[in-house]
Structure formats: C-alpha cells, structure tokens
Design a protein around this motif. Structure first.
Motif, PDB file in Angstrom:
ATOM      1  N   GLY A 116       0.660  -1.231   0.056  1.00  0.00           N
ATOM      2  CA  GLY A 116       0.099   0.036   0.109  1.00  0.00           C
ATOM      3  C   GLY A 116       0.762   1.326   0.094  1.00  0.00           C
ATOM      4  N   ALA A 117       2.082   1.172   0.836  1.00  0.00           N
ATOM      5  CA  ALA A 117       2.790   2.418   1.092  1.00  0.00           C
ATOM      6  C   ALA A 117       3.422   2.715  -0.609  1.00  0.00           C
ATOM      7  CB  ALA A 117       3.986   2.309   1.926  1.00  0.00           C
ATOM      8  N   ASP A 118       3.859   1.628  -1.204  1.00  0.00           N
ATOM      9  CA  ASP A 118       4.427   1.737  -2.467  1.00  0.00           C
ATOM     10  C   ASP A 118       3.676   2.261  -3.669  1.00  0.00           C
ATOM     11  OD1 ASP A 118       6.333   1.272  -4.458  1.00  0.00           O
ATOM     12  OD2 ASP A 118       5.703  -0.819  -4.927  1.00  0.00           O
ATOM     13  N   HIS A 119       2.367   1.603  -3.499  1.00  0.00           N
ATOM     14  CA  HIS A 119       1.513   2.259  -4.535  1.00  0.00           C
ATOM     15  C   HIS A 119       1.149   3.485  -4.343  1.00  0.00           C
ATOM     16  CE1 HIS A 119       0.064  -2.107  -5.627  1.00  0.00           C
ATOM     17  NE2 HIS A 119       1.268  -1.893  -5.913  1.00  0.00           N
ATOM     18  N   LEU A 120       0.684   3.985  -2.886  1.00  0.00           N
ATOM     19  CA  LEU A 120       0.354   5.445  -2.485  1.00  0.00           C
ATOM     20  C   LEU A 120       1.391   6.385  -2.955  1.00  0.00           C
ATOM     21  CD1 LEU A 120      -1.564   7.223  -1.166  1.00  0.00           C
ATOM     22  CD2 LEU A 120      -0.363   6.656   1.013  1.00  0.00           C
ATOM     23  N   LYS A 121       2.540   5.913  -2.760  1.00  0.00           N
ATOM     24  CA  LYS A 121       3.739   6.786  -3.154  1.00  0.00           C
ATOM     25  C   LYS A 121       3.740   7.123  -4.802  1.00  0.00           C
ATOM     26  CE  LYS A 121       8.764   7.418  -3.180  1.00  0.00           C
ATOM     27  NZ  LYS A 121      10.213   6.432  -2.993  1.00  0.00           N
ATOM     28  N   ASP A 122       3.558   6.157  -5.448  1.00  0.00           N
ATOM     29  CA  ASP A 122       3.478   6.077  -6.923  1.00  0.00           C
ATOM     30  C   ASP A 122       2.354   6.915  -7.278  1.00  0.00           C
ATOM     31  OD1 ASP A 122       5.476   4.567  -7.411  1.00  0.00           O
ATOM     32  OD2 ASP A 122       4.466   2.756  -7.806  1.00  0.00           O
TER      33      ASP A 122
END
Length: 315
Positions: free
Chosen positions: A58-64
C-alpha cells in the motif's frame, strides 16, 4: 500518461493490497495450524503477516499515485480525489496500528524478525544514497587526523534503488513471503511454547519454505511478463527483459513449478498448486487483463483453503 481516477486509485491502494495479502493470510494460517502443538490458529502471526503485506504494498502504490497526482495540475482542483489520499493514509495507519498491537503480544524475536523482512519491502522504491555514508566517513577521518580539505571536487555518490537491481523483485518476494512468514510463525509459536516437534502429514518444514518461496518468486516474475513491452522500452532490467523473451520466461517458470511438484509429489496440495500455477503461466500473457494475474498470486491459497476445510470438517 493515463489519467488518475478514483476507481484507479482505490484499486491500487485498497483493493490490490488487500487481495494480494490474502495469500499471506492463507499461508500464515496454514503454517500456524500445522506448526502449532494443539492444531489451532494463532491470530498474532496471521495479523503480522497480513498487515505487513498491506503496509509494504500500500505504501509503495500510494507513493506512486501521489507523484502522479502532484504531476498533473488538474488534480489540484479535484477535492474528491484528494480526499481519497486521506482515506488511503488512514487505511495504512489502521494497518500499522493492528501490526503494532500484534507485535506487542509477541516476543522481541518476532519484532526483530518482522523488521528484518519488512524493511526491504518498505525501501523497495526508495533511492538509497551513499552520499551520507561518505559524509560520515569523511568526518570520522577528520576527527582522527585525516585530511578534510580535498582540492578536487568530490565524486557524486551512487544512488541505489532495490527495485532496479535485476532479479531482486522475484528474490525479495519469495524470501519475504516464504521464509519471512515461516520465521514469524516460528518465533511466535516457540515464544508461547506452542510449537510442535512434528508437523502433521503430508507437511514438513522444507515443503512449506521451498513451496512458498518458489511460488511467490514465480508470481513476481509473472507480473513482469505482463509488463514486458513497457519494461523493454524503458530498459527496466526484469527477468523477462534480461532473457529477451516471454516464451523463455514461461518455460523457466514452468520448469520451476514442475521441479517443486516432483520434489514433493507425495503432497497432493502442493502437487495441485504447482499444476494450477503452471497452467496459469501459459494462460496469462502480456495481453491479459491486469486483474487476471491476481489468480497467479493465489495458486497456493485455493489449495490451502482445501486442506484447512478438510481438517475442520473432520473435527
């Protein structure tokens, strides 16, 4: 550039992390059940594995998506879209709270194990600069009499992005979800004195670790098959790009699944899972819908549910 929409944002930061984490739910439940002395499910390792999965992905996708949101000026005038980023952060905070609660009920070894496996996932796309390390070393040299005044211009420090290292995506996915889940379950059960000495038939420790690691690694490569054309254009060094062929990649993935199946041919659940995964390797390709690849992430889950259901029906 594709337009960022609420359905797309919700899919990336909510739906997809939840669906993928269900594999960790199934696998940690299986390990908790077969490794416990009394054949029960322990909520602590299950919660740790599921929430860690959600946080990392989730953190990876949110950053993108935040970068995509800020790059388009039109998004600044869409308050509904901006509010979904608040929902996403709240979702991640709730997951982090559940993770902290579960860890607080576990021995310190579980905390250290979780940190060791989650940290690389959280740093997956983070540029790691060696400039700070160089600065610290120069200051230390200065403290111990080294020459701090260099006439030449310092060489720019290299920047490392784990995601860009060839093969790291597959290796990390396999180790984190295979070895990582097993180690977390082991630390929790051993800390509570509920660890069995012998796993029930047809399972053993080697099967659980190898099957899980290979399955997750192969799934990570399958997602690279999906993005083969785009990765080839921009030069992302994924396994299919390095091999230069989707066909070669599929042959290698099939061989991996078949080797695991033959190694543990006496376990019908692993056999069925490997056959199912091998079929998906050839059914899914670069033209398949993105959501279709979610089936690949759950090649284990279906057979774990089959096993656990049979066990509870026999009680």
């Amino acid at each position: 550039m594709s337009i960022l929409t609420i359905p797309k944002l919700a899919d990336e930061v909510f739906l997809r992390p939840i669906i993928i984490s269900m594999n960790s739910l199934a696998l940690s439940s299986l390990m908790s059940y077969v490794m416990s002395a009394n054949g029960t499910l322990d909520w602590r390792p299950i919660t740790i594995c599921v929430t860690s999965d959600i946080l990392a992905m989730g953190a990876d996708h949110l950053k993108d998506k935040e970068e995509e949101f800020s790059s388009d000026r039109k998004n600044a005038h869409d308050p509904r879209l901006a509010s979904w980023f608040i929902y996403a952060r709240t979702f991640l905070i709730a997951s982090a709270t559940l993770l902290a609660l579960a860890l607080s009920q576990c021995p310190i070894s579980t905390l250290l194990t979780t940190a060791a496996f989650v940290a690389p996932a959280l740093l997956w796309t983070t540029p790691i600069s060696f400039e700070k390390f160089g600065l610290i070393s120069r200051r230390l040299l200065g403290m111990f009499g080294g020459d701090m005044h260099q006439s030449e211009q310092p060489t720019p420090a290299p920047v490392l992005v784990i995601k860009r290292i060839p093969g790291m995506k597959a290796i990390f996915n396999g180790i984190i979800r295979g070895c990582g889940i097993y180690t977390v379950v082991l630390s929790v059960l051993s800390g509570s004195g509920n660890l069995t000495n012998t796993l029930p038939s047809p399972w053993n420790v080697v099967q659980l670790i190898v099957w899980s690691t290979v399955s997750r690694s192969c799934h990570a490569i399958m997602t690279d098959v999906r993005d083969f054309e785009d990765d080839l254009k921009v030069g992302v060094p994924t396994i299919p790009v390095l091999l230069g062929s989707v066909l070669k990649t599929k042959v290698i993935l099939t061989a991996c699944h078949m080797l695991v199946m033959l190694a543990f041919i006496g376990n019908p659940y692993i056999t069925g899972s490997c056959l199912f995964a091998a079929v998906l390797v050839w059914m899914l390709g670069k033209d398949s819908p993105k959501k279709a690849f979610l089936f690949s992430s759950h090649s284990q889950s279906l057979f774990i549910i089959w096993y656990l259901t049979r066990q509870y029906l026999q009680l």
